[in-house]
Motif scaffolding. Sequence first.
Motif, mmCIF file in Angstrom:
data_model
loop_
_atom_site.group_PDB
_atom_site.id
_atom_site.type_symbol
_atom_site.label_atom_id
_atom_site.label_comp_id
_atom_site.label_asym_id
_atom_site.label_seq_id
_atom_site.Cartn_x
_atom_site.Cartn_y
_atom_site.Cartn_z
ATOM 1 N N ALA A 108 -8.808 -7.088 2.734
ATOM 2 C CA ALA A 108 -10.179 -7.069 2.320
ATOM 3 C C ALA A 108 -10.247 -6.633 0.705
ATOM 4 O O ALA A 108 -11.169 -6.798 0.138
ATOM 5 N N SER A 109 -9.194 -5.986 0.418
ATOM 6 C CA SER A 109 -9.214 -5.378 -0.953
ATOM 7 C C SER A 109 -7.662 -5.208 -1.558
ATOM 8 O O SER A 109 -7.010 -5.298 -0.580
ATOM 9 N N ALA A 110 -7.698 -4.964 -2.784
ATOM 10 C CA ALA A 110 -6.289 -4.824 -3.461
ATOM 11 C C ALA A 110 -5.838 -3.590 -2.818
ATOM 12 O O ALA A 110 -4.681 -3.356 -2.504
ATOM 13 N N ALA A 111 -6.772 -2.639 -2.263
ATOM 14 C CA ALA A 111 -6.078 -1.301 -1.825
ATOM 15 C C ALA A 111 -5.607 -1.554 -0.358
ATOM 16 O O ALA A 111 -4.591 -0.811 0.162
ATOM 17 N N ASP A 112 -5.514 -2.728 0.403
ATOM 18 C CA ASP A 112 -5.087 -3.162 1.653
ATOM 19 C C ASP A 112 -3.554 -3.735 1.219
ATOM 20 O O ASP A 112 -2.808 -3.878 2.153
ATOM 21 N N LEU A 113 -3.388 -4.251 0.237
ATOM 22 C CA LEU A 113 -2.026 -4.961 -0.122
ATOM 23 C C LEU A 113 -1.056 -3.680 -0.373
ATOM 24 O O LEU A 113 -1.147 -2.479 -1.036
ATOM 25 N N ALA A 114 0.444 -3.878 -0.140
ATOM 26 C CA ALA A 114 1.547 -3.153 -0.395
ATOM 27 C C ALA A 114 1.648 -2.682 -1.692
ATOM 28 O O ALA A 114 1.233 -3.679 -2.720
ATOM 29 N N ASP A 115 1.843 -1.380 -2.025
ATOM 30 C CA ASP A 115 2.339 -1.069 -3.326
ATOM 31 C C ASP A 115 3.651 -1.030 -3.262
ATOM 32 O O ASP A 115 4.375 -0.778 -2.546
ATOM 33 N N ILE A 116 4.289 -0.528 -4.651
ATOM 34 C CA ILE A 116 5.557 -0.630 -4.862
ATOM 35 C C ILE A 116 6.471 0.606 -3.785
ATOM 36 O O ILE A 116 7.607 0.284 -3.484
ATOM 37 N N GLU A 117 5.792 1.626 -3.462
ATOM 38 C CA GLU A 117 6.316 2.655 -2.938
ATOM 39 C C GLU A 117 6.449 2.087 -1.204
ATOM 40 O O GLU A 117 7.327 2.512 -0.573
ATOM 41 N N ASP A 118 5.426 1.379 -0.857
ATOM 42 C CA ASP A 118 5.476 0.847 0.643
ATOM 43 C C ASP A 118 6.639 -0.133 0.525
ATOM 44 O O ASP A 118 7.445 -0.017 1.633
ATOM 45 N N LEU A 119 6.741 -0.931 -0.304
ATOM 46 C CA LEU A 119 8.169 -2.015 -0.466
ATOM 47 C C LEU A 119 9.324 -1.178 -0.608
ATOM 48 O O LEU A 119 10.365 -1.798 -0.056
ATOM 49 N N ARG A 120 9.511 0.019 -1.210
ATOM 50 C CA ARG A 120 10.612 0.864 -1.286
ATOM 51 C C ARG A 120 11.108 1.078 0.072
ATOM 52 O O ARG A 120 12.381 1.257 0.515
ATOM 53 N N ARG A 121 10.184 1.498 0.978
ATOM 54 C CA ARG A 121 10.699 2.163 2.069
ATOM 55 C C ARG A 121 10.824 1.054 3.455
ATOM 56 O O ARG A 121 11.495 1.654 4.469
ATOM 57 N N GLN A 122 10.836 -0.118 3.099
ATOM 58 C CA GLN A 122 10.895 -1.132 4.204
ATOM 59 C C GLN A 122 12.071 -2.327 3.820
ATOM 60 O O GLN A 122 11.880 -2.785 2.562
ATOM 61 N N SER A 123 12.696 -2.842 4.517
ATOM 62 C CA SER A 123 13.319 -4.055 4.097
ATOM 63 C C SER A 123 12.283 -5.018 4.316
ATOM 64 O O SER A 123 11.269 -4.933 4.859
ATOM 65 N N GLY A 124 12.621 -6.388 3.653
ATOM 66 C CA GLY A 124 11.739 -7.466 3.721
ATOM 67 C C GLY A 124 11.436 -7.767 5.236
ATOM 68 O O GLY A 124 10.360 -8.254 5.617
ATOM 69 N N LEU A 125 12.435 -7.703 6.037
ATOM 70 C CA LEU A 125 12.089 -8.292 7.613
ATOM 71 C C LEU A 125 11.263 -7.095 8.057
ATOM 72 O O LEU A 125 10.323 -7.640 8.796
#
Length: 161
Positions: free
Chosen positions: A5-22
């Motif tokens: 619903a807002s930019a705050a709901d989208l992933a940030d760089i730290e979220d992406l570091r913790r998970q594989s793309g799958l």
Amino acid sequence: MKTAASAADLADIEDLRRQSGLEFMQAILSGERAGPPIGYAMGFALDHVEDGLVRFTGTPHFQTLNPMGGVHGGWYGTLLDSAMACAVMTKVPCGSTYTTLEYKVNITRALPADTEIVATGTVVHAGRSTGVATGEIRGAKDGRLYATGSTTCLIMALPVV
């Protein structure tokens, strides 16, 4: 699946570091992570995720029509870019992300508004720096082929911050 619903709901760089793309794509499918607003705006949603394969379902409605009353070519392109690139995302390792370098769409027949579709993206190559995928849009009820596509994506390490 829930939608951001807002930019705050989208992933940030730290979220992406913790998970594989799958893992990231599976989190969107399960509703643990919000999906991108483009799907809501264009009338499609993530339906299935596995390693190297992603499926979206959707329906083009009135707001996706061109001046002649047909589904706009940009709708096919947006949907195929999403399916193919998200398939590549399932191959991206932790600490990396992707971006589309180029994609191609072949519209094989006119898609009538309000037709339920299934769009599938399938990875054909995933290396250290590039991913290649193909895609197709088919009618959900009759399996008719409406469009095909191909993409090349850049796979890149996330910047150190």
